[in-house]
Design a protein around this motif. Sequence first.
Motif, PDB file in Angstrom:
ATOM      1  N   ARG A   1      40.272  98.972 -28.452  1.00 47.19           N
ATOM      2  CA  ARG A   1      41.243  99.109 -27.363  1.00 47.19           C
ATOM      3  C   ARG A   1      41.396 100.569 -26.939  1.00 47.19           C
ATOM      4  N   GLU A   2      41.494 101.442 -27.919  1.00 49.40           N
ATOM      5  CA  GLU A   2      41.663 102.866 -27.575  1.00 49.40           C
ATOM      6  C   GLU A   2      40.447 103.400 -26.839  1.00 49.40           C
ATOM      7  N   ARG A   3      39.284 103.029 -27.298  1.00 53.50           N
ATOM      8  CA  ARG A   3      38.065 103.510 -26.635  1.00 53.50           C
ATOM      9  C   ARG A   3      37.923 102.907 -25.237  1.00 53.50           C
ATOM     10  N   ARG A   4      38.243 101.621 -25.133  1.00 60.08           N
ATOM     11  CA  ARG A   4      38.121 100.931 -23.834  1.00 60.08           C
ATOM     12  C   ARG A   4      39.018 101.575 -22.792  1.00 60.08           C
ATOM     13  N   THR A   5      40.284 101.755 -23.127  1.00 56.99           N
ATOM     14  CA  THR A   5      41.196 102.353 -22.142  1.00 56.99           C
ATOM     15  C   THR A   5      40.825 103.813 -21.903  1.00 56.99           C
TER      16      THR A   5
ATOM     17  N   THR B   1      30.094  88.537 -32.274  1.00 59.85           N
ATOM     18  CA  THR B   1      28.720  88.501 -32.777  1.00 59.85           C
ATOM     19  C   THR B   1      28.092  89.891 -32.691  1.00 59.85           C
ATOM     20  N   ALA B   2      27.012  90.065 -33.447  1.00 60.08           N
ATOM     21  CA  ALA B   2      26.360  91.379 -33.518  1.00 60.08           C
ATOM     22  C   ALA B   2      25.917  91.867 -32.136  1.00 60.08           C
ATOM     23  N   ASP B   3      25.365  90.957 -31.327  1.00 64.93           N
ATOM     24  CA  ASP B   3      24.879  91.413 -30.009  1.00 64.93           C
ATOM     25  C   ASP B   3      26.043  91.857 -29.114  1.00 64.93           C
ATOM     26  N   ARG B   4      27.216  91.247 -29.308  1.00 64.72           N
ATOM     27  CA  ARG B   4      28.375  91.663 -28.492  1.00 64.72           C
ATOM     28  C   ARG B   4      28.947  92.998 -28.994  1.00 64.72           C
ATOM     29  N   ILE B   5      28.900  93.178 -30.283  1.00 69.59           N
ATOM     30  CA  ILE B   5      29.353  94.477 -30.808  1.00 69.59           C
ATOM     31  C   ILE B   5      28.404  95.569 -30.330  1.00 69.59           C
ATOM     32  N   GLN B   6      27.113  95.250 -30.315  1.00 69.79           N
ATOM     33  CA  GLN B   6      26.120  96.211 -29.807  1.00 69.79           C
ATOM     34  C   GLN B   6      26.435  96.556 -28.347  1.00 69.79           C
ATOM     35  N   LYS B   7      26.781  95.535 -27.564  1.00 71.01           N
ATOM     36  CA  LYS B   7      27.105  95.737 -26.144  1.00 71.01           C
ATOM     37  C   LYS B   7      28.348  96.632 -26.004  1.00 71.01           C
ATOM     38  N   MET B   8      29.357  96.352 -26.843  1.00 64.75           N
ATOM     39  CA  MET B   8      30.575  97.179 -26.824  1.00 64.75           C
ATOM     40  C   MET B   8      30.224  98.630 -27.133  1.00 64.75           C
TER      41      MET B   8
ATOM     42  N   ARG C   1      37.684  93.552 -17.103  1.00 63.90           N
ATOM     43  CA  ARG C   1      36.371  94.110 -16.735  1.00 63.90           C
ATOM     44  C   ARG C   1      35.496  94.287 -17.980  1.00 63.90           C
ATOM     45  N   PHE C   2      36.101  94.804 -19.036  1.00 65.01           N
ATOM     46  CA  PHE C   2      35.343  95.042 -20.262  1.00 65.01           C
ATOM     47  C   PHE C   2      34.869  93.713 -20.859  1.00 65.01           C
ATOM     48  N   ALA C   3      35.772  92.728 -20.860  1.00 62.40           N
ATOM     49  CA  ALA C   3      35.413  91.410 -21.386  1.00 62.40           C
ATOM     50  C   ALA C   3      34.239  90.833 -20.597  1.00 62.40           C
ATOM     51  N   GLU C   4      34.302  91.005 -19.293  1.00 63.84           N
ATOM     52  CA  GLU C   4      33.240  90.479 -18.420  1.00 63.84           C
ATOM     53  C   GLU C   4      31.902  91.153 -18.758  1.00 63.84           C
ATOM     54  N   LEU C   5      31.919  92.467 -18.933  1.00 62.16           N
ATOM     55  CA  LEU C   5      30.684  93.206 -19.218  1.00 62.16           C
ATOM     56  C   LEU C   5      30.112  92.852 -20.594  1.00 62.16           C
ATOM     57  N   VAL C   6      31.009  92.551 -21.536  1.00 66.07           N
ATOM     58  CA  VAL C   6      30.556  92.203 -22.889  1.00 66.07           C
ATOM     59  C   VAL C   6      30.116  90.736 -22.952  1.00 66.07           C
ATOM     60  N   GLY C   7      30.635  89.925 -22.040  1.00 71.90           N
ATOM     61  CA  GLY C   7      30.280  88.513 -22.023  1.00 71.90           C
ATOM     62  C   GLY C   7      31.211  87.654 -22.850  1.00 71.90           C
TER      63      GLY C   7
END
Lengths: 135, 235
Positions: free
Chosen positions: A26-30, A63-70, A38-44
């Motif tokens: 959350r801190e990094r996102r904001t 999942t690992a691929d979503r953490i990678q995306k984040m 928007r972030f949720a959409e980009l991460v899927g």
Amino acid sequence: MYSKQGTSERQTVMTAQKPKFGTFIRERRTGKGYSLRRFAELVGISPTYLSHVEQDKVVTPPTADRIQKMADLLGESPDELFAMAGRVPEDLPKIIQSQPEAMPALLRAVKGLTPEQLKKLQDQASKMRREGDPS
Amino acid sequence: MSGRGAISDVPFLPEVRIERDADALIAEYAQRCGAPVIAPVPVEDILELHLGLTFAIEDLAALFGTDGVLGAIWFNEKLVRIDTRLDPSENPLRLGRYRFTLAHEIGHWRLHRTYYREDPSQAVLFDGRGQPAVVCRAGEKKIPVEWQADTFSSYLLMPKSLVVAAWTEWRGNLDPVILSDLPTVTVADGRDPADATLDRFSKPLAERFEVSAEAMRIRLEKLGLLLRERPNTLF
């Protein structure tokens, strides 16, 4: 959307002991200027799920691929995020299975070493790789 | 509004003061971004990135043990929670309501937080609106604290300058449109046919501002751009 520089926030988080995954995200996102949706959409993932992740309310981490995306979106180390989320990076099982005896033995051998000692070993491995002399 | 911590004794605020405050917030945000705000007004960014409020989407029916709570704000924690049933990724048709509820909670933050600071027991404020109109209609009895937040929400999502500009671009002029000039919409659910007709007309602008057709219709009526009756003229 605007981006604010999160230097002080980053320092706050990094000095805290073992930041929780959701709080960190959350801190990094904001800090990067992404809205929740928007972030949720980009991460899927859905905004509701991301919101639960950020409140550290999920039983199963992303999942690992979503953490990678984040990590990609936030410019953070994927390994750091994997560790915080309690996930094993996707490439690790394959690496271990590629040398099923030597790799587990190596991991057991280095278990308990300090981060500094591990860094030395890592540098040594990099040097060996560069010199093309794995022996 | 319902639930513990609910409060109804906020002082009267003239509508013009609420509009000014919503416009001021948009101006602050624009200044911080270094760019003018365009429709749809980015209420999520304003809430989280500009005002620094924490935003969460949760099952509020489960949290409060009662249906119909769309949003709530915790002043002390600087926390806004919106009900998961409004999540636009799950319910795209509720995007307008989702954004209106967010802007409504911003309204509470801007207009009412000072009244709660001194009393932590009243630090949670529910937004317990159910199915009725998104924006207060004439004659509808609503307690002042909720009416003010609804009014703020309408002005924040549909500021006069942006709506007038969008209308001009769409219609080519600032002439009002009159109900009797529009094809009547047939309704089967007991709704007022006049409301339904004006809602349908308002839909293109509603989509542009990401608000409900009803919210946009009410705003256009307030701006005098949509009229239910042809105005009397001397000639």
